[in-house]
Design a protein around this motif. Structure first.
Motif, PDB file in Angstrom:
ATOM      1  N   ILE A 273       0.882  -1.175   0.000  1.00  0.00           N
ATOM      2  CA  ILE A 273       0.000   0.000   0.000  1.00  0.00           C
ATOM      3  C   ILE A 273       0.913   1.217   0.000  1.00  0.00           C
ATOM      4  CG2 ILE A 273      -1.870   1.218   1.166  1.00  0.00           C
ATOM      5  CD1 ILE A 273      -2.587  -1.637   0.200  1.00  0.00           C
ATOM      6  N   VAL A 274       0.886   2.002  -1.046  1.00  0.00           N
ATOM      7  CA  VAL A 274       1.902   3.042  -1.223  1.00  0.00           C
ATOM      8  C   VAL A 274       1.813   4.141  -0.167  1.00  0.00           C
ATOM      9  CG1 VAL A 274       0.645   4.550  -2.817  1.00  0.00           C
ATOM     10  CG2 VAL A 274       3.148   4.334  -3.002  1.00  0.00           C
ATOM     11  N   SER A 275       0.638   4.352   0.397  1.00  0.00           N
ATOM     12  CA  SER A 275       0.511   5.391   1.428  1.00  0.00           C
ATOM     13  C   SER A 275       1.270   5.029   2.698  1.00  0.00           C
ATOM     14  CB  SER A 275      -0.964   5.629   1.756  1.00  0.00           C
ATOM     15  OG  SER A 275      -1.578   4.444   2.221  1.00  0.00           O
ATOM     16  N   GLU A 276       1.658   3.751   2.830  1.00  0.00           N
ATOM     17  CA  GLU A 276       2.424   3.313   3.993  1.00  0.00           C
ATOM     18  C   GLU A 276       3.929   3.496   3.810  1.00  0.00           C
ATOM     19  OE1 GLU A 276      -0.752  -0.133   5.414  1.00  0.00           O
ATOM     20  OE2 GLU A 276       1.123  -0.745   4.440  1.00  0.00           O
ATOM     21  N   GLN A 277       4.321   4.099   2.689  1.00  0.00           N
ATOM     22  CA  GLN A 277       5.749   4.293   2.393  1.00  0.00           C
ATOM     23  C   GLN A 277       6.082   5.781   2.240  1.00  0.00           C
ATOM     24  OE1 GLN A 277       7.065   1.328   2.566  1.00  0.00           O
ATOM     25  NE2 GLN A 277       5.142   0.214   2.334  1.00  0.00           N
ATOM     26  N   PRO A 278       5.747   6.631   3.216  1.00  0.00           N
ATOM     27  CA  PRO A 278       5.902   8.077   3.039  1.00  0.00           C
ATOM     28  C   PRO A 278       7.345   8.522   2.825  1.00  0.00           C
ATOM     29  CG  PRO A 278       5.452   7.554   5.343  1.00  0.00           C
ATOM     30  CD  PRO A 278       5.225   6.295   4.557  1.00  0.00           C
TER      31      PRO A 278
END
Length: 331
Positions: A273-278
């Motif tokens: 989930i890309v939002s978990e890789q800020p």
């Protein structure tokens, strides 16, 4: 302007999303407090992840609340500001939802420059879809020049960026898409080496012909039969980035007959989930922005007009009717 419109989730879909799962409401224009700003949204992003949020099932994020503004990425202009970091006229990107106007305290809102990059691109190639492509390719698939990369939903907002980035790394890139027109776009405009039309009825044979040296890395947006066909072509130590599972979003079964190849070919399979890789966003967005501004990364948009068109456009997105990034123009 004294009122604005928004769309709320009126009911949870039991299978396919229906127009009456949404409700269009008219609201009075809000009054902002110190530390807040008022944004007039120009574009709304429609994305497959929203289907998962409409369900009450346990997932990686909390379900969309009933009778509240539907979640969604937005780009817009600041109408009024009592926030020290934002001024009237600033263009801002955030997740303000299916609404013409929104109040924000500035959290998760960022200013963007539209001098060389269109505002709408910050919801696509230089936004969350672009970052999804960038992260999955660079941090999970890590393809080397000469390797074969397969991308499902290749004409979509995420897949189109994955393929172009892989081509820039010197890979052989093969897409899958639904229909001859989408496949022609993938090859002729995006520069993929080949595209398999899964609607043509010869998925396994056509994919085998397009990947004579097997598959070294897969970017998976769809799941089900398309993923299964790609698994059958994998080489030893292949890498798979699983971004979406749209084939099963309405609860349909998506069996994998070739799952044993995860073991046989010692595959690395990782969902993300890309939002978990800020921590990766500043680097990724900077690279994507440069590529778009210099014409090395192209994109296509499907634009529905007016907030009221959002439910039908979203339903069309889930059925694959869109071509490229699906947006709603709000102003």
């Amino acid at each position: 302007m004294t009122t604005y419109q928004r769309i709320v989730l009126a009911s949870r879909p039991t299978a396919e999303v229906q127009p009456d799962n949404f409700r269009l409401e008219t609201q009075d224009l809000p009054v902002i407090k110190d530390g807040q700003l008022l944004v007039r949204n120009q574009f709304l992003s429609l994305d497959p992840y929203m289907r998962g949020r409409m369900s009450a099932n346990k997932s990686y994020a909390a379900p969309q609340a009933l009778n509240e503004t539907m979640i969604g990425g937005t780009v817009g202009v600041v109408l009024e500001s009592k926030h020290p970091k934002f001024a009237v006229g600033d263009t801002v990107v955030g997740t303000l939802g299916w609404t013409e106007v929104a109040v924000s305290d500035g959290t998760m809102l960022r200013k963007v420059d539209t001098t060389h990059i269109p505002a709408s691109a910050y919801l696509g190639a230089v936004g969350m879809p672009g970052m999804t492509a960038w992260y999955g390719l660079n941090q999970i698939m890590a393809p080397k020049a000469g390797e074969t990369v397969v991308v499902s939903a290749a004409s979509g907002a995420v897949g189109s960026v994955v393929g172009q980035l892989a081509k820039l790394k010197g890979c052989r890139v093969v897409g899958t898409a639904g229909g001859a027109d989408k496949c022609a776009y993938v090859v002729n405009e995006l520069g993929f080496d080949a595209c398999v039309d899964y609607k043509a009825g010869n998925l396994e044979a056509d994919l085998a012909a397009a990947t004579p040296d097997g598959i070294d890395a897969i970017f998976e947006n769809v799941g089900g039969a398309i993923f299964d066909a790609a698994l059958a072509r994998t080489n030893a130590f292949g890498r798979v980035a699983v971004c979406g599972w749209i084939a099963g979003y309405n609860g349909e079964p998506t069996p994998l007959d070739n799952a044993r190849l995860i073991l046989t070919n010692r595959l690395t399979v990782r969902g993300f989930i890309v939002s978990e890789q800020p921590e990766f966003w500043p680097q990724g967005l900077a690279e994507l922005g440069t590529l778009v501004a210099t014409g090395k990364l192209t994109f296509r948009e499907s634009v529905a007009e007016g907030l009221a068109s959002a439910p039908e456009a979203f339903i069309g997105l889930l059925k694959g009717r869109n071509f490229g990034k699906q947006l709603v123009k709000l102003s």
